[in-house]
Design an enzyme around this catalytic site. Structure first.
Site, PDB file in Angstrom:
ATOM      1  CE  LYS A 112      -4.210  -2.085   1.634  1.00  0.00           C
ATOM      2  NZ  LYS A 112      -3.817  -3.511   1.760  1.00  0.00           N
TER       3      LYS A 112
HETATM    4  C1  LIG Z   1      -4.427  -4.572   1.151  1.00  0.00           C
HETATM    5  C2  LIG Z   1      -3.637  -5.819   1.067  1.00  0.00           C
HETATM    6  C3  LIG Z   1      -3.973  -6.874   0.166  1.00  0.00           C
HETATM    7  C4  LIG Z   1      -5.202  -6.822  -0.710  1.00  0.00           C
HETATM    8  O1  LIG Z   1      -5.053  -5.922  -1.777  1.00  0.00           O
HETATM    9  P1  LIG Z   1      -6.337  -5.454  -2.618  1.00  0.00           P
HETATM   10  O2  LIG Z   1      -5.840  -4.365  -3.493  1.00  0.00           O
HETATM   11  O3  LIG Z   1      -7.324  -4.958  -1.603  1.00  0.00           O
HETATM   12  O4  LIG Z   1      -6.846  -6.635  -3.359  1.00  0.00           O
HETATM   13  C5  LIG Z   1      -3.137  -7.972   0.095  1.00  0.00           C
HETATM   14  N1  LIG Z   1      -2.049  -8.077   0.884  1.00  0.00           N
HETATM   15  C6  LIG Z   1      -1.705  -7.107   1.765  1.00  0.00           C
HETATM   16  C7  LIG Z   1      -0.507  -7.308   2.611  1.00  0.00           C
HETATM   17  C8  LIG Z   1      -2.469  -5.943   1.883  1.00  0.00           C
HETATM   18  O5  LIG Z   1      -2.115  -5.002   2.768  1.00  0.00           O
END
Ligand SMILES: *Cc1c(COP(=O)(O)O)cnc(C)c1O
Length: 465
Positions: A112
């Protein structure tokens, strides 16, 4: 570039307005009116560039003239200067035709950061240019909160309030939020669960007088700009591995469908991606849909991969918009019916189109731990409980003789030390920049699960707009 809503009834916006808008006024999500096109020559031209340079080229058509190119490039360079690997998004080969894309070298160790570090800076830039301020309010069950806080800390035009359920996020996750001492960062532990936190945020937003007074805003996963930034690492990775002269499949651990939708966007823009593989934990609504053709919600169960503990993947609506030939009115009525009944059949034709590109694979917690252990023993790599689901989905669904795949590792194993230690017998260590995290001073308010208490705190901390 103009942006339109997936429900067809919201104003058409330019990039800077979409950045700040979040959800469209008709309840839909913004998408670009058309996907920018990269020819084979354009893709070849990306070879040898740095990650930040590739990101600027890939994003430029989405931004258009709303931000001068030099300013935009400076924002992107500055965002990725905070990462602790010179490649920013390094690729590791684990076997013939199989790689791991490490998206955990940012400040909070999850993928993120890759989008939010850029988006926080873009927010600040656009707001300052307009002489405006916002108050970001969000609820977190883990990764999003800390990534948003790191993205917004010390930005003049932003105050950020992040609510987490008291005692229900891991120590590492809480400390990544509560040890940030910037004056514009406000952490709130709510006496309740994650749903209570989300209800408070919703209630604050639905009080229009309050919302306007403090300029409430969000940086949640439906924000278009986050998707846009994520597209960049698919280009950078594919080019490093030989695109446009080689096809690369991506295997993505999926929750809200934002990350894998960015891969879909890269494909629409011209990358030769033969297949998109979705990894699901026990909350496997997408994998069940791909296999069975019917989308049906089920209660959310907590797993070792909490950032994927989601039933309704909000960004899936962006893909549906294309599957419905961009008919916003029809999609709006389908989505209403899905909300009402918790189940929907999009029809065989759309399901077949979906299956022609996407595959899904599901792993429960026992299998997740077994696979972390196996991969550690076979390769020496420690995968986190999210990344392992993507990688193993790739191994399972990609036939190596025809298929080269990249598994997307979305978090550092030390973010989930208990699960990884249980699986491997070895406790993963935090990287040097966070090594003293458990000793740092914390600061946060504890409030009862009530929107009025949160509103009072906001009023006390933020000058009204
Ligand atoms: C947010 C997140 C996901 C999921 O990603 P999306 O874009 O919501 O599908 C997967 N792994 C981690 C570690 C995350 O923080």
């Amino acid at each position: 570039m103009k942006y339109i809503s997936t429900r067809g009834a919201a104003p058409v916006l330019e990039f800077d307005d979409v950045l700040l808008a979040g959800l469209a006024r008709d309840g839909g999500l913004y998408v670009p009116e058309t996907w920018p096109q990269f020819s084979q020559a354009d893709i070849r031209d990306l070879r040898g560039l740095t990650f930040a340079q590739i990101a600027v080229r890939v994003m430029k058509p989405f931004i258009g003239d709303t931000i001068p190119e030099d300013d935009f490039a400076a924002i992107v360079e500055d965002a990725y200067a905070q990462f602790d690997h010179t490649a920013i998004a390094p690729i590791k080969q684990l076997g013939p035709d199989r790689w791991l894309l490490e998206l955990f070298h940012g400040p909070t160790l999850s993928f993120k950061d890759y989008a939010l570090q850029v988006v926080g800076r873009l927010f600040d830039y656009v707001l300052k240019a307009r002489g405006e301020r916002v108050t970001i309010i969000g609820a977190t069950s883990g990764d999003t909160g800390s990534a948003a806080i790191e993205a917004c800390r010390d930005r003049d035009a932003i105050d950020i309030f992040i609510l987490h359920p008291e005692g229900r996020v891991s120590d590492v996750q809480r400390r990544q939020m509560t040890t940030v001492m910037s004056p514009n960062v406000h952490n709130v532990a709510i006496e309740g669960n994650f749903d209570d936190c989300q209800d408070i945020v919703k209630a604050a937003f639905s009080d229009t007088a309050f919302r306007d007074r403090y300029g409430l805003s969000a940086v949640n996963s439906i924000n278009w700009a986050r998707i846009m930034v994520q597209i960049a690492y698919y280009f950078a990775t594919a080019v490093a591995l030989g695109a446009p002269d080689r096809k690369i499949t991506f295997a993505v651990p999926t929750g809200n469908f934002g990350n894998v939708f960015a891969a879909y966007g890269a494909r629409e823009m011209g990358l030769d991606i033969p297949r998109l593989i979705i990894g699901s934990n026990s909350n496997d609504i997408l994998t069940r849909f791909i296999t069975g053709g019917v989308m049906e919600t089920a209660p959310v169960v907590p797993t070792l991969s909490p950032s994927m503990d989601i039933q309704i993947s909000s960004n899936f609506e962006r893909l549906l918009f294309d599957l419905y030939d961009r008919d916003g009115a029809e999609l709006a009525s389908v989505m209403d019916s899905f909300r009402k009944h918790g189940t929907v059949d999009f029809g065989d034709e759309r399901w077949n189109k979906m299956r022609a590109l996407f595959s899904g694979h599901r792993m429960d917690d026992t299998e997740t731990k077994r696979q972390i252990k196996r991969i550690y023993e076979e390769t020496g790599e420690m995968l986190d409980p999210h990344g392992v689901i993507g990688y193993v989905a790739g191994e399972t669904l990609c036939d190596t003789s025809e298929c080269a795949f990249v598994g997307v590792a979305t978090a550092h194993p030390a973010k989930f030390p208990d699960a990884v230690e249980e699986a491997t017998g070895v406790r993963p260590q935090l990287p040097p920049r966070l090594a003293d995290l458990m000793e740092r001073e914390e600061r946060y308010d504890v409030l009862e699960g009530d929107v009025e208490a949160v509103k009072e705190l906001v009023a006390a901390r933020v000058a009204s707009a």
